[in-house]
Design a protein around this motif. Structure first.
Motif, mmCIF file in Angstrom:
data_model
loop_
_atom_site.group_PDB
_atom_site.id
_atom_site.type_symbol
_atom_site.label_atom_id
_atom_site.label_comp_id
_atom_site.label_asym_id
_atom_site.label_seq_id
_atom_site.Cartn_x
_atom_site.Cartn_y
_atom_site.Cartn_z
ATOM 1 N N ASP A 218 0.869 -1.173 0.000
ATOM 2 C CA ASP A 218 0.000 0.000 0.000
ATOM 3 C C ASP A 218 0.906 1.223 0.000
ATOM 4 O O ASP A 218 1.986 1.206 0.603
ATOM 5 N N ARG B 180 -2.253 5.054 -3.598
ATOM 6 C CA ARG B 180 -3.461 5.835 -3.329
ATOM 7 C C ARG B 180 -3.040 7.248 -2.982
ATOM 8 O O ARG B 180 -2.417 7.476 -1.962
ATOM 9 N N VAL C 162 -9.314 -3.310 2.191
ATOM 10 C CA VAL C 162 -8.071 -3.017 2.929
ATOM 11 C C VAL C 162 -7.121 -2.334 1.955
ATOM 12 O O VAL C 162 -6.940 -2.821 0.836
ATOM 13 N N ASP C 163 -6.523 -1.248 2.376
ATOM 14 C CA ASP C 163 -5.576 -0.535 1.517
ATOM 15 C C ASP C 163 -6.186 -0.192 0.161
ATOM 16 O O ASP C 163 -5.508 -0.229 -0.866
ATOM 17 N N GLY C 164 -7.485 0.065 0.134
ATOM 18 C CA GLY C 164 -8.113 0.455 -1.131
ATOM 19 C C GLY C 164 -8.470 -0.687 -2.049
ATOM 20 O O GLY C 164 -8.948 -0.467 -3.157
ATOM 21 N N ARG C 165 -8.215 -1.939 -1.620
ATOM 22 C CA ARG C 165 -8.552 -3.088 -2.463
ATOM 23 C C ARG C 165 -9.419 -4.063 -1.676
ATOM 24 O O ARG C 165 -9.273 -4.203 -0.471
ATOM 25 N N HIS D 254 -4.882 -15.760 -2.483
ATOM 26 C CA HIS D 254 -5.347 -14.574 -1.761
ATOM 27 C C HIS D 254 -5.143 -13.389 -2.705
ATOM 28 O O HIS D 254 -4.022 -13.074 -3.067
ATOM 29 N N HIS E 153 -7.942 -4.111 -11.498
ATOM 30 C CA HIS E 153 -6.649 -4.802 -11.346
ATOM 31 C C HIS E 153 -6.708 -5.807 -10.199
ATOM 32 O O HIS E 153 -7.245 -5.531 -9.135
ATOM 33 N N GLU F 155 -4.427 -8.109 -7.750
ATOM 34 C CA GLU F 155 -3.091 -8.374 -7.229
ATOM 35 C C GLU F 155 -3.086 -9.726 -6.533
ATOM 36 O O GLU F 155 -4.012 -10.062 -5.801
ATOM 37 N N VAL G 278 -1.845 -11.368 -3.670
ATOM 38 C CA VAL G 278 -1.221 -11.061 -2.371
ATOM 39 C C VAL G 278 -0.429 -12.274 -1.891
ATOM 40 O O VAL G 278 0.667 -12.147 -1.353
#
Lengths: 761, 761
Positions: A629, A693, B448-451, B615, B624, B626, B628
């Protein structure tokens, strides 16, 4: 009553884009002229040496070759000037337009070939025999005082210049302070990589005695002045046309040797000449940046309040001074305190010459480096003192009541500049909240999904709005629309859209009533271009001044047509109306010849500021760093267009990440570049850093000028190195890995982990 | 006493690598022959049409051109055979070596030019005038029964073949079941992209009547047989040499038109001919794979126990049957149940022709697709029934006591194959534990964190060890070392190292005493190559057989030299020793002419199996995805080399991720490919998916053969599509986004989010 919603502040899509997205942009390689020939440059393959002989006989005899020029043919030409903060002491170290007697870096031009095609010109390079006696190459900081390999023999050292920066007396602070720490830190050499390489097309009009050059960007007026001097022409007889450009980032603003060699050849031969740089030439010979080491000392109270900072720095500028080489060593010294309260401060910056490509500016010049030094030192200090790293920053951030505050004094060539306005701690809190800082502290140093997690935060300021002047000329056209000619340069930042918004609001007209012209030295008498995050502030205020005058002219003209006194008319939405009811529109008013060229003068800088939080996950086995992040908040003062500003912020952060993690000019001990292709010099890909962000907010407009904007092209880059390094240190705290140099490439992180593991417990 | 540590099981670095890493590999383009000419292929630019005329006059007259051949010049040649599971009904749809009368896909060969250089050959293509009457292109599933555009007029439909798969009677299960669900799901067209493109060099020895072709890979013996038939030569007079190859993945095993056209031209002209494919040709005309839709129905009890699965599938095979085209439609039907208990099952697979490049195998052929269909359906079903998705799988996974278990019957060309051994639920538990599944459930669907975060798990089986035979020949050389000649093919998987380890252990010798030869049809009488994860099992067992016989020969020879009875000698570590004390070494024994070629026969498959957990974090604003964390555990039976196996697993997962997220052959309605470059057809980069954690364990060796290995090149790919899609659905559960088609590209995810947001609540 005017119900018009202002365009300034709205996320208007860039007017530049439809053309570019449809492939209709005109970059320098799109320029074709009748009878055009092509140039190729012979570059030194030796980093340091004495030129014994350059034999061009065979190349000149090759079919299809029109000319080959070396220093001998070119004769006496002024060397490239230092444009920004020149000093007499720099004279001996300025770059010649072509190597004469000595070569000082791999890639330095030694000859130019003009031929029918680019391929023929390149083939002819192979036929040139250059006989060079090599000298030892100077590539490292340890060589700085080595007298057996001097770049400039007449000067007894490779240390070619010094800056001194100070605030208050350091006295015995470091002897008496309750806590001090000293570190040697280093930021590696990298630079801005533009989408397309550089290029020049030049055409000489012998009848008119006029030189036209395409391919100028960023500072066409300044480069025109330089070129006119070298060609011994009046400035008015040189026209520079900038066209489209895939990014600027500092490197575009230089005056490079080819900017002289190509027009020189075009005039000599009497035919247009094109030169397009290849990527290897670009990496070898464009201005590099960063490459600075600091011996940094901090003195604090036990509660973490900073007493003083002292720094000895060495900046490796490569082989010569160029137009903007002074900026980074000045900035790295003067702006180290950033947004923090540093009562006593001293920096000595030694400027070191070496056998590498000459240095210039790159997004956040000097500031990226000093932010890395400072923020890295802050985390080490906070840890030593057992103070939370956020709390440490809070205790030292300047409060709004302390502003404005001048930065430390710099000498020689002093410039006074002051932080204008800002709520530094407030934005820090916003950033921490958005990043979920508190909720994530349990992750610090923890192994999750096979990676060690770490978070760090930092605060930065970005200087903008460099003066002294900018121009804008407004002309009311016969169809009732406005033509706006500006001295600002378009380098991909969307300045056309921004200036249209400002002009449309100022003239109370719709966007489509404004037409912007930029990118030619024929449009205004004088223009200063785009650098130091200045276009919005300087260009925008010039537009405001021009609009005010145009409206005054409209009122005068309107009163005349409506046959009443000027006090009895008012302007609104393209019409001048009389109190008694009649009105005239812009079409009618245009017949009166409404036009004005305004100049905005400014000596005060603006300071956008903000905080970033990085959350990284480090694979200790491979050294790979993932950006889990990345949260950025900046207060850019008055926001003209949140959409283009957001694009600037994201792009700027990505360049910061590239410079921190990937991009690295590596030279070997012979001064040969080992990263001369984009397979070796790695730039970020579209897929590399998706998790950014960024928010730009409008909290404290600049009090220094009517528009209130602060300029915000570089802030995203500035704090990245320090924050990333701190986040990696936090992630690897159980290994006690403390990165003290950039880049944070996988191999370096891996070695730090290995070295830490090998240390006795 | 023998203290030797076995080499099998050790992470030995690949013996193949030092050569390849130093650039000393020999790929097909590295082959140069005296007097060699170069070929270029004229390919159809029309997807579907009738060839009226091909005028090659101007091309033939061009200086430097030696020959131009079209169908007319080539005459009657057998079409490319279906090598695997051929059926008479496929005869009309087999691919001709050169288009004759009709073209059926963009990229289909129409002529071959032979010239002095590749550039001249390509230039000559421009001079050929092809007059084609276009027909409507068939590119979509909706066109499958369109009779107005038939690829093969004599056949009244573009549906060219059917498979039926069944286990038990479905009867009225679906009418009476407590729960049923039906979905249409789709896996898009993509394929394996090898590091270097294909190529062929052919040389005709007129005196010996022998054809040598370089560039064969994967199945050189099979392709030799095909080529011999086409050239009307005895098989022994055709030599195929494979050289190094940058990956196989299915596409390398085909017999392509150029594999005939180049040797044909070489024989006709009497000089060696080289052809190297460019990347566009590769993407246009190589075998594609996947491209299959399923109407899938599931019937369950309320407790989630599966009663039956029924599927109607359409596989788009493109324009023709090629050698391996049958595999994917067979596998997608037969292997749908995977590791699960599906008491009743029926699949009807319609094979549809279209105007696209003919289909073949790609890593996990049919299995990747059926795993996507099944695992996607399982998550939808579990959600409907309110059963935890892991628990749903537990209830339906086969237990060790239920094995071996035959897969459903397939017709026509029936093949009986059975799951050999496995502890499916145990490995699922290991995988969940390693992924931290329980601790992460609170993240499901959370921002979380924008995703948006989501996790999913799936179980898979991978078929390996295809028969019928494999060969290995061992020769004891006069210096006491062993030469091992094998029929297995090296396609980058490290088979040389593996077979050396097996041979060294079997012969009780150090690794360096073994020398492996592969890649030529001259080395053994018969070889079957590398596909269906077969090389380790089939090649390895052949080595074991050869070694056993060699040791027997050594004992006989040793007893003779030591002048005692065979019962009185024993072999150990390169020496035959007599009970009375004397011994002889391999050097002395070599004089006796010790050599043997062994053939291992096998009809039983092996089934590596495992579980993966993904995950993901999805950016709802950009689409998008990702990765994780990605955790994979597979039980591959006996592990010969954990290092090479791990490399296979990681590479295989990355290809699965590429196929799920990026890679996509897009055709427009005219049958033109829109993804004909690596800028459009996106393959994973080294930096794209760093977060893969894969473990290969040795839990249940295969009971079907002496070595116990199971083969494990494809398992990593197979489950990725289903698991990723389920993880995305979990992440976006609050949007109720349910991906039912691949790829999960950003634009598609974004559209799903938009569509979900637009749905009435």
């Amino acid at each position: 009553m005017n119900e018009r919603v202002p365009l300034v502040g709205q996320p208007i899509e860039r007017v530049e884009d439809p053309k570019l997205l449809r492939g209709l942009g005109s970059f320098v390689d799109d320029v074709h002229r009748d009878g055009m020939l092509h140039a190729a440059i012979l570059r030194s393959s030796v980093a340091h040496g004495v030129i014994r002989r350059i034999d061009v006989t065979a190349a000149r005899a090759m079919p299809g070759v029109h000319a080959v020029y070396t220093a001998e043919d070119i004769g006496a030409v002024p060397r490239i000037p230092v444009r920004l903060f020149p000093n007499e002491a720099m004279e001996p170290f300025r770059q010649p337009v072509i190597a004469d007697g000595k070569v000082r870096f791999v890639g330095e031009p030694m000859a130019i070939v003009i031929a029918d095609t680019p391929a023929l010109a390149e083939d002819a390079l192979e036929l040139i025999e250059a006989d060079i006696d090599p000298l030892p190459a100077v590539t490292r900081f340890e060589d700085e005082v080595a007298h057996d390999a001097l770049l400039f023999e007449a000067h007894g050292s490779n240390r070619v210049f010094d800056y001194e920066v100070s605030r208050g007396e350091i006295d015995d602070t470091f002897e008496t302070a309750p806590y001090t720490r000293r570190e040697r830190l280093y930021v590696h050499r990298h630079t801005g990589i533009t989408m397309e390489t550089r290029g020049v097309v030049s055409e000489w009009d012998a009848a008119a005695g006029r030189m036209t050059s395409w391919g100028a960007t960023k500072v066409p007026f300044a480069n025109r002045k330089i070129l006119a001097g070298m060609l011994d022409l009046p400035e008015e007889q040189v026209v520079m046309i900038e066209g489209n450009a895939g990014g600027s980032f500092g490197v575009r603003g230089e005056f490079f040797p080819e900017d002289f060699l190509v027009p020189f050849a075009a005039r000599k031969i009497g035919r247009p000449v094109k030169w397009i740089e290849d990527r290897r030439e670009h990496l070898l010979a464009v201005t590099h940046s960063r490459d600075v080491a600091a011996d940094l000392e901090i003195a604090c109270n036990r509660d973490g309040r900073i007493l003083a900072i002292r720094a000895r720095m060495q900046m490796n500028i490569g082989a010569y001074f160029r137009t903007s080489t002074t900026i980074a060593p000045r900035n790295v010294g003067q702006f180290m305190p950033g947004a923090y309260r540093v009562p006593r401060y001293r920096a000595d910056v030694a400027v070191i010459a070496s056998n590498k490509s000459p240095a210039g500016t790159y997004r956040g010049p000097g500031r990226f480096e000093s932010d890395f030094f400072r923020e890295r030192m802050f985390d080490l200090t906070a840890d030593d003192l057992g103070i939370d790293r956020v709390e440490f920053r809070r205790r030292n951030l300047l409060t709004p009541e302390e502003l404005p505050l001048a930065f430390p004094a710099i000498a020689p060539n002093p410039v006074v500049t002051e932080l204008d306005s800002g709520a530094y701690e407030k934005v820090l809190d916003l950033c921490l909240a958005k990043a979920g800082w508190a909720d994530k502290q349990h992750l610090q140093g923890k192994l999750v999904d096979g990676r060690y997690h770490g978070l760090a935060v930092g605060c930065f300021v970005e200087g903008g709005a460099a003066g002294p002047r900018e121009s804008a000329r407004m002309v009311l056209e016969s169809d009732g629309t406005i033509s706006l000619y500006v001295g600002s340069s378009a380098v991909g930042q969307g300045v056309e859209t921004i200036l249209m918004q400002i002009a449309a609001d100022a003239m109370d007209l719709p966007l489509k009533a404004i037409r912007v012209f930029h990118g030619s030295t024929t449009y205004v008498k004088e223009g200063w271009g785009s650098y130091h995050s200045r276009s919005t502030v300087m260009g925008g205020n010039a537009v405001l001044l021009a609009a005010a005058e145009i409206k005054a002219q409209l009122l005068t003209a309107g009163a005349g047509l409506l046959q009443c006194a000027e006090q009895e008319v008012s302007y609104q939405a393209g019409r001048v109306a009389a109190q008694h009811g009649g009105s005239v529109g812009l079409k009618e008013l245009a017949a009166k010849g409404i036009a004005f060229e305004a100049t905005f003068h400014n000596t005060k800088h603006t300071y956008t500021y903000g905080s970033h939080v990085a959350h990284v996950a480090v694979d200790a086995e491979t050294g790979h760093i993932e950006i889990v992040d990345y949260v950025a908040i900046e207060d850019a003062g008055r926001i003209i267009n949140p959409l283009t500003l957001h694009g600037q912020a994201i792009g700027s952060i990505v360049q910061g990440l590239g410079g921190t993690l990937l991009e690295h000019f590596v030279y070997d001990d012979e001064g040969q570049m080992l990263s001369g292709s984009l397979a070796d010099y790695l730039v970020p890909l579209a897929t590399d850093y998706p998790n950014i962000r960024s928010s730009s907010i409008e909290m404290c407009p600049s009090p220094n000028h009517p528009l209130g904007a602060k300029g915000a092209g570089e802030g995203g880059t500035i704090p990245v190195g320090g924050i990333l390094a701190n986040a990696v240190a936090a992630a690897l705290r159980d290994f006690d890995v403390q990165p003290k140099a950039l880049p944070l490439s996988p191999d370096r992180i891996w070695r730090l982990v290995q070295a830490a593991a090998a240390r006795p417990a």
